[in-house]
Design a protein around this motif. Structure first.
Motif, PDB file in Angstrom:
ATOM      1  N   VAL A  31       0.836  -1.187   0.000  1.00 49.55           N
ATOM      2  CA  VAL A  31       0.000   0.000   0.000  1.00 49.55           C
ATOM      3  C   VAL A  31       0.879   1.247   0.000  1.00 49.55           C
ATOM      4  O   VAL A  31       1.910   1.298   0.675  1.00 49.55           O
ATOM      5  N   VAL A  32       0.442   2.240  -0.763  1.00 52.05           N
ATOM      6  CA  VAL A  32       1.082   3.559  -0.793  1.00 52.05           C
ATOM      7  C   VAL A  32       0.075   4.551  -0.221  1.00 52.05           C
ATOM      8  O   VAL A  32      -1.114   4.502  -0.549  1.00 52.05           O
ATOM      9  N   ASP A  33       0.548   5.456   0.644  1.00 50.90           N
ATOM     10  CA  ASP A  33      -0.348   6.443   1.226  1.00 50.90           C
ATOM     11  C   ASP A  33       0.346   7.794   1.322  1.00 50.90           C
ATOM     12  O   ASP A  33       1.558   7.862   1.581  1.00 50.90           O
ATOM     13  N   ARG A  34      -0.447   8.852   1.118  1.00 48.72           N
ATOM     14  CA  ARG A  34       0.082  10.222   1.159  1.00 48.72           C
ATOM     15  C   ARG A  34       0.617  10.579   2.545  1.00 48.72           C
ATOM     16  O   ARG A  34       1.535  11.387   2.684  1.00 48.72           O
ATOM     17  N   GLN A  35       0.001   9.995   3.585  1.00 46.71           N
ATOM     18  CA  GLN A  35       0.391  10.269   4.970  1.00 46.71           C
ATOM     19  C   GLN A  35       0.700   8.940   5.679  1.00 46.71           C
ATOM     20  O   GLN A  35      -0.119   8.432   6.439  1.00 46.71           O
ATOM     21  N   PRO A  36       1.878   8.375   5.417  1.00 48.88           N
ATOM     22  CA  PRO A  36       2.187   7.046   5.976  1.00 48.88           C
ATOM     23  C   PRO A  36       2.047   6.959   7.486  1.00 48.88           C
ATOM     24  O   PRO A  36       1.656   5.910   8.014  1.00 48.88           O
ATOM     25  N   ALA A  37       2.317   8.057   8.196  1.00 45.45           N
ATOM     26  CA  ALA A  37       2.266   8.027   9.652  1.00 45.45           C
ATOM     27  C   ALA A  37       0.850   7.799  10.174  1.00 45.45           C
ATOM     28  O   ALA A  37       0.657   7.346  11.307  1.00 45.45           O
ATOM     29  N   ALA A  38      -0.163   8.116   9.339  1.00 50.11           N
ATOM     30  CA  ALA A  38      -1.552   7.989   9.770  1.00 50.11           C
ATOM     31  C   ALA A  38      -2.140   6.606   9.481  1.00 50.11           C
ATOM     32  O   ALA A  38      -3.254   6.301   9.910  1.00 50.11           O
ATOM     33  N   VAL A  39      -1.393   5.765   8.766  1.00 48.96           N
ATOM     34  CA  VAL A  39      -1.907   4.448   8.383  1.00 48.96           C
ATOM     35  C   VAL A  39      -1.808   3.486   9.554  1.00 48.96           C
ATOM     36  O   VAL A  39      -0.764   3.390  10.208  1.00 48.96           O
ATOM     37  N   ALA A  40      -2.905   2.774   9.829  1.00 45.59           N
ATOM     38  CA  ALA A  40      -2.932   1.861  10.974  1.00 45.59           C
ATOM     39  C   ALA A  40      -2.876   0.407  10.526  1.00 45.59           C
ATOM     40  O   ALA A  40      -1.804  -0.179  10.391  1.00 45.59           O
ATOM     41  N   ASP A  41      -4.005  -0.195  10.243  1.00 45.09           N
ATOM     42  CA  ASP A  41      -4.093  -1.633   9.993  1.00 45.09           C
ATOM     43  C   ASP A  41      -4.291  -1.905   8.512  1.00 45.09           C
ATOM     44  O   ASP A  41      -5.320  -1.552   7.938  1.00 45.09           O
ATOM     45  N   LEU A  42      -3.329  -2.553   7.882  1.00 44.18           N
ATOM     46  CA  LEU A  42      -3.404  -2.904   6.463  1.00 44.18           C
ATOM     47  C   LEU A  42      -3.612  -4.404   6.265  1.00 44.18           C
ATOM     48  O   LEU A  42      -3.271  -4.948   5.219  1.00 44.18           O
TER      49      LEU A  42
END
Length: 205
Positions: A31-42
């Motif tokens: 997964v790629v996300d604009r705000q990696p620090a906000a990503v929790a459970d993938l």
């Protein structure tokens, strides 16, 4: 199986993961996300970085899917779709094996039909759309690009939904109604008459 990158790591991403796993045509690479620090459970898949990493990641894996949700605005999904197209990504359409899409229907790239969704004969769903769980797109209906037909919504025969429009959970769009682009139809609304572009609609009309 071909690999697949997911762009957007929120709750909608987790729903997409479940459908992709059930569809079983693609292996999720991460997964790629604009705000990696906000990503929790993938759900056990790796976070590969932010949007700036897409071009380099796509050198190794061409398939990608926008997995950001859409409620009030399609802006984020349109931005990510355009970003992926600019780096020559391939955006497959994904259909849950627990959904029904008629062989006489059409569907654009990057669109996902979730569990229990129904797309009937001669309906057409545009690019980068969400047909969410238990949503119905009846015969001869058209759903424009970057639109979200939410959980349990009913889009009846020969309706036309414009680009970038959100139809909320449990909403009912009567037969033949035209809803413009950039609209928000609230959950539970009953749409009996045509709706112009950019309308926020609650209740019955």
């Amino acid at each position: 199986m071909s690999g697949l990158l997911l762009v957007g790591g929120g709750g909608h991403c987790r729903s997409c993961i479940d459908v992709i796993e059930a569809d079983a045509r693609y292996t999720i690479r991460g997964v790629v996300d604009r705000q990696p620090a906000a990503v929790a459970d993938l759900l056990g898949y790796p976070l590969l970085g932010d949007d700036a990493m897409l071009a380099s990641l796509l050198e190794r894996e061409r398939n990608a899917l926008v997995t950001v949700g859409q409620i009030k605005s399609a802006e984020a999904r349109i931005r990510l779709y355009s970003l992926l197209k600019s780096v020559d990504a391939v955006l497959p359409s994904i259909v849950s094996p627990h959904a029904y899409v008629s062989k006489h229907a059409g569907m654009g790239e990057g669109t996902v039909v979730f569990h229990g969704g129904i797309v009937n004969a001669r309906a057409f769903i545009g690019r980068n759309c969400i047909v969410n769980s238990r949503a119905l797109i009846e015969h001869d209906a058209v759903v424009g690009d970057h639109s979200h037909i939410s959980t349990g919504a009913l889009v009846n025969g020969s309706c036309h939904i414009g680009n970038g429009t959100f139809v909320g959970s449990g909403a009912v769009v009567h037969n033949g109604v035209k809803i413009g682009s950039g609209c928000v139809i609230a959950a539970g609304a009953v749409v009996k008459n045509d709706v112009p572009d950019g309308t926020l609609m609650r209740g019955d009309q």
